[in-house]
Design an enzyme around this catalytic site. Sequence first.
Site, PDB file in Angstrom:
ATOM      1  N   GLU A  55      10.590  -4.552   4.571  1.00  0.00           N
ATOM      2  CA  GLU A  55      10.748  -5.951   4.159  1.00  0.00           C
ATOM      3  C   GLU A  55      10.417  -6.125   2.670  1.00  0.00           C
ATOM      4  O   GLU A  55      11.150  -6.772   1.912  1.00  0.00           O
ATOM      5  CB  GLU A  55       9.806  -6.864   4.960  1.00  0.00           C
ATOM      6  CG  GLU A  55      10.096  -6.919   6.439  1.00  0.00           C
ATOM      7  CD  GLU A  55       9.216  -5.969   7.245  1.00  0.00           C
ATOM      8  OE1 GLU A  55       8.977  -4.832   6.772  1.00  0.00           O
ATOM      9  OE2 GLU A  55       8.788  -6.357   8.335  1.00  0.00           O
TER      10      GLU A  55
ATOM     11  N   GLY B  26      -4.821  -2.020   5.149  1.00  0.00           N
ATOM     12  CA  GLY B  26      -4.038  -3.141   4.619  1.00  0.00           C
ATOM     13  C   GLY B  26      -4.707  -4.488   4.852  1.00  0.00           C
ATOM     14  O   GLY B  26      -4.798  -5.322   3.956  1.00  0.00           O
ATOM     15  N   ARG B  27      -5.214  -4.693   6.063  1.00  0.00           N
ATOM     16  CA  ARG B  27      -5.790  -6.012   6.391  1.00  0.00           C
ATOM     17  C   ARG B  27      -7.176  -6.219   5.793  1.00  0.00           C
ATOM     18  O   ARG B  27      -7.783  -7.266   5.980  1.00  0.00           O
ATOM     19  CB  ARG B  27      -5.786  -6.208   7.914  1.00  0.00           C
ATOM     20  CG  ARG B  27      -6.398  -5.075   8.700  1.00  0.00           C
ATOM     21  CD  ARG B  27      -5.994  -5.143  10.173  1.00  0.00           C
ATOM     22  NE  ARG B  27      -6.483  -4.011  10.944  1.00  0.00           N
ATOM     23  CZ  ARG B  27      -5.834  -2.865  11.103  1.00  0.00           C
ATOM     24  NH1 ARG B  27      -4.669  -2.672  10.519  1.00  0.00           N
ATOM     25  NH2 ARG B  27      -6.338  -1.894  11.828  1.00  0.00           N
TER      26      ARG B  27
ATOM     27  N   LYS C  35       9.351  -0.788  14.141  1.00  0.00           N
ATOM     28  CA  LYS C  35       9.855  -0.425  12.798  1.00  0.00           C
ATOM     29  C   LYS C  35      10.871   0.696  12.914  1.00  0.00           C
ATOM     30  O   LYS C  35      11.933   0.665  12.302  1.00  0.00           O
ATOM     31  CB  LYS C  35       8.692   0.100  11.941  1.00  0.00           C
ATOM     32  CG  LYS C  35       7.830  -0.932  11.283  1.00  0.00           C
ATOM     33  CD  LYS C  35       7.001  -0.225  10.208  1.00  0.00           C
ATOM     34  CE  LYS C  35       5.666  -0.824   9.979  1.00  0.00           C
ATOM     35  NZ  LYS C  35       4.803  -0.025   9.122  1.00  0.00           N
TER      36      LYS C  35
ATOM     37  N   LYS D 155       0.844  -1.202   0.000  1.00  0.00           N
ATOM     38  CA  LYS D 155       0.000   0.000   0.000  1.00  0.00           C
ATOM     39  C   LYS D 155       0.879   1.252   0.000  1.00  0.00           C
ATOM     40  O   LYS D 155       0.688   2.163  -0.787  1.00  0.00           O
ATOM     41  CB  LYS D 155      -0.912  -0.030   1.230  1.00  0.00           C
ATOM     42  CG  LYS D 155      -1.852   1.132   1.332  1.00  0.00           C
ATOM     43  CD  LYS D 155      -2.779   0.982   2.535  1.00  0.00           C
ATOM     44  CE  LYS D 155      -3.543   2.282   2.752  1.00  0.00           C
ATOM     45  NZ  LYS D 155      -4.367   2.260   3.951  1.00  0.00           N
TER      46      LYS D 155
ATOM     47  N   GLU E 137      -4.640  -6.853  14.785  1.00  0.00           N
ATOM     48  CA  GLU E 137      -4.150  -5.527  14.392  1.00  0.00           C
ATOM     49  C   GLU E 137      -5.292  -4.514  14.494  1.00  0.00           C
ATOM     50  O   GLU E 137      -5.065  -3.333  14.728  1.00  0.00           O
ATOM     51  CB  GLU E 137      -3.558  -5.564  12.972  1.00  0.00           C
ATOM     52  CG  GLU E 137      -2.610  -4.407  12.694  1.00  0.00           C
ATOM     53  CD  GLU E 137      -1.739  -4.609  11.462  1.00  0.00           C
ATOM     54  OE1 GLU E 137      -0.583  -5.065  11.586  1.00  0.00           O
ATOM     55  OE2 GLU E 137      -2.211  -4.310  10.354  1.00  0.00           O
TER      56      GLU E 137
ATOM     57  N   HIS F  43      -3.864 -32.934  17.160  1.00  0.00           N
ATOM     58  CA  HIS F  43      -2.624 -33.589  17.582  1.00  0.00           C
ATOM     59  C   HIS F  43      -1.581 -32.557  17.992  1.00  0.00           C
ATOM     60  O   HIS F  43      -0.393 -32.860  18.030  1.00  0.00           O
ATOM     61  CB  HIS F  43      -2.108 -34.487  16.456  1.00  0.00           C
ATOM     62  CG  HIS F  43      -3.124 -35.520  16.070  1.00  0.00           C
ATOM     63  ND1 HIS F  43      -3.197 -36.748  16.697  1.00  0.00           N
ATOM     64  CD2 HIS F  43      -4.146 -35.476  15.187  1.00  0.00           C
ATOM     65  CE1 HIS F  43      -4.216 -37.429  16.183  1.00  0.00           C
ATOM     66  NE2 HIS F  43      -4.806 -36.677  15.270  1.00  0.00           N
TER      67      HIS F  43
END
Length: 550
Positions: free
Chosen positions: A215, A269-270, A514, A209, A355, A386
Amino acid sequence: MTPLAQIPAWQALQAQCEALGASSLRELMRADPMRFEHFSAQFDGADAHILLDYSKQRVDERTMTLLDELMQARALRPAVSSLFGGAPLNTTEGRAVMHMALRGEAEDLYQADGTPVMPDVLQVRERMLAFADRVRAGQWTGATGASITDVVNIGIGGSDLGPQMMVQALEPYCSGPRVHFVSNVDGAHLKGVLKQLDPARTLFVIASKTFTTQETMANARSARQWLIGHLGETATRQHFVAVSTNGREVASFGIDPANMFGFWDWVGGRYSVWSSIGLPVALALGSAHFRALLAGARAMDLHFRDAPFKHNLPVLMAAIGLWNINFLGLDALAIAPYAQNLSRFAAHLQQLDMESNGKRVQIDGQTVSYATGPLVFGEPGTNAQHAYFQWLHQGPKVVPVDFILAAHTESGLEDQHRLLAANCFAQSEALLRGKTAEEVRTDLIGGGMAPSEAERLTPHRSFPGNRPSSTLLVRRLDPATLGALLALYEHKVFVQGLVWGINSFDQWGVELGKQLATPIAAGLQPGAAPGLHDSSTLGLMQHWQRLREQ
Ligand code: F6P
C-alpha cells in the site's frame, strides 16, 4: 512453560470468580466507602500526572492479591528485567524489543542483543529533530525555493496510526506545517489529500520500516508521479524523505540516502512512533514538544520497571484486563477518551493490542486453552454516547470500558469542558449502578404514568448495571502526558502477553492475506486468467470484472 491452568493462583482466581460472582459493584461500593482510595493508583513523572481509578472494576483485595501472585508465578519481575536488558523476546523473529530506548537518554545504557543502542538512537534522534526544525523554520525549501507548508506522511499500520494519533492529540501544540496522512491503498485517500496541496510547498515523508509494504509503495509511486508532473524529475530530492530500516530499497525508490532517517529491527512497527517514524509529529510540534513526549514515555518506562506491582499502573491495568478476560469472560475492551483530540487513540490501541496479543499459540508452539488479547474498539465521548453506548448499557454482552479524561482543556471553553467531564463520570456511574425495575417503576408512576403502561415499559427502561470500567484521569493532554499514556498501554500489553505465554511482538497473522493479494491482483488485470480459487473468491473476481466492463 507451566500451563496457566496448573498455576495455583490461576486456580484460586477461578474459585475467586465464583465467590465474587454473586456480589455486584453496587454492593462492593456500599461495603467499602473508601473503595476509590483502595482501588486507585497514581503516576507522576516528567510533569505528567495520571490517576488510574479501577474501583469500578469487579475486584476486591483478594482478587488483586491473587492477580499479583499470578504475575509473580509468570516471573514478571525477571521478564521486565529481560525486556529492559534487551533480550531477544521476539522469539519468532529473533529480535530484541527495545522501543524504550527510543525515548531513552544517554544514561539509560540500553542494549539490544548485547550491543549498546543509545549512541545510534541519540544520533538519529538529533538528526531527525534538526531536520524537523529546519523545515519548520523555512530553511528547508522545495525545488522552487518555496518553504514547506504541508507534509504528507505516506505509511500504514504502525507507520501511520501512531504519528497520526499524536498529531491529532496534540493539535493545540502544533505550530509547524500542516501534516496529512495517507495510508489506504484506495486511491481516494491520496487523491483527497493531494487536491488540497501546492506541490511546490509539499514535503512527502515515506514511512515504512520494510519499505516494501504494498500500500505504502503504491501511494509513494503515485505521489512521486504527481510531483514530477508538476515540478519535474529532479524535484523529488527536495520533496521526498524516507523513514525506514531498509536503506537499499529507499535508494532504489530514488530517495537520496542523505534524506533518509533510519531505525532498527528491534523496533516493532506498532511501537515505532518514538523513532524517526515520529518525524511528522516532530514537524508539527517542533523538537521541544517532541522531547517532552519522549520524556513522558520514559518516565512511564521507569515507573513500570521500578514501581511495586501494587502501585504500578501498567501492571494494574494488565491485571484488571486478565481478570476481565480470563475469569469474568469479558473479552472486549472499549476505549472511550473524553477528548476529541484523542479521536484516533482507540485506532492506535487497536493495532497495539490486537496485533500484539491477537495470538492463539504460545511461545512453545502449544495452542492456548484460554482467551488472549481483547477486541479493542472505541470512539471519543461524548459522541460515543450517541453511538455504541446503548450496546454497552443494555446489550446482552458486557464490555469493560477505559474512560480517559483531562482536568484541563486547551479549548478555553471551560463550561463545555465541565459538561464533558460530567458526561464521562455519569457514564461510568451509570454502567456501575444501572437502574433497577423498581427504580424505573417508581420514576414512571411518580411522573404520572398509568401503572399498566409503566409495567409494559419497565423492562425496556431498566439497566442491568454492574458493568466494569476504569478511568484514567490526567492533568492535561500535553506532550508529556500523551507520551506517558501511550507507554502505559504498551507495557500493559507486554504484561498480558507474558502471562498468556505468547509472543506479543510478531504479527504473522497479517501475512497470508498479503500473500494472496499478489496473485489475485495479477488475476484482476484486464484479460488475465483469474487463477485457481474457491468458488466464492472466483465468483467475486469475475463479477467485479463484469461490473467494470459495464
Ligand atoms: O500490519 C502489518 C505491519 O507489518 C505492521 O506491523 C506495520 O506497522 C505495518 O505492517 C507497516 O509496515 P511497514 O512500516 O514495514 O510499511
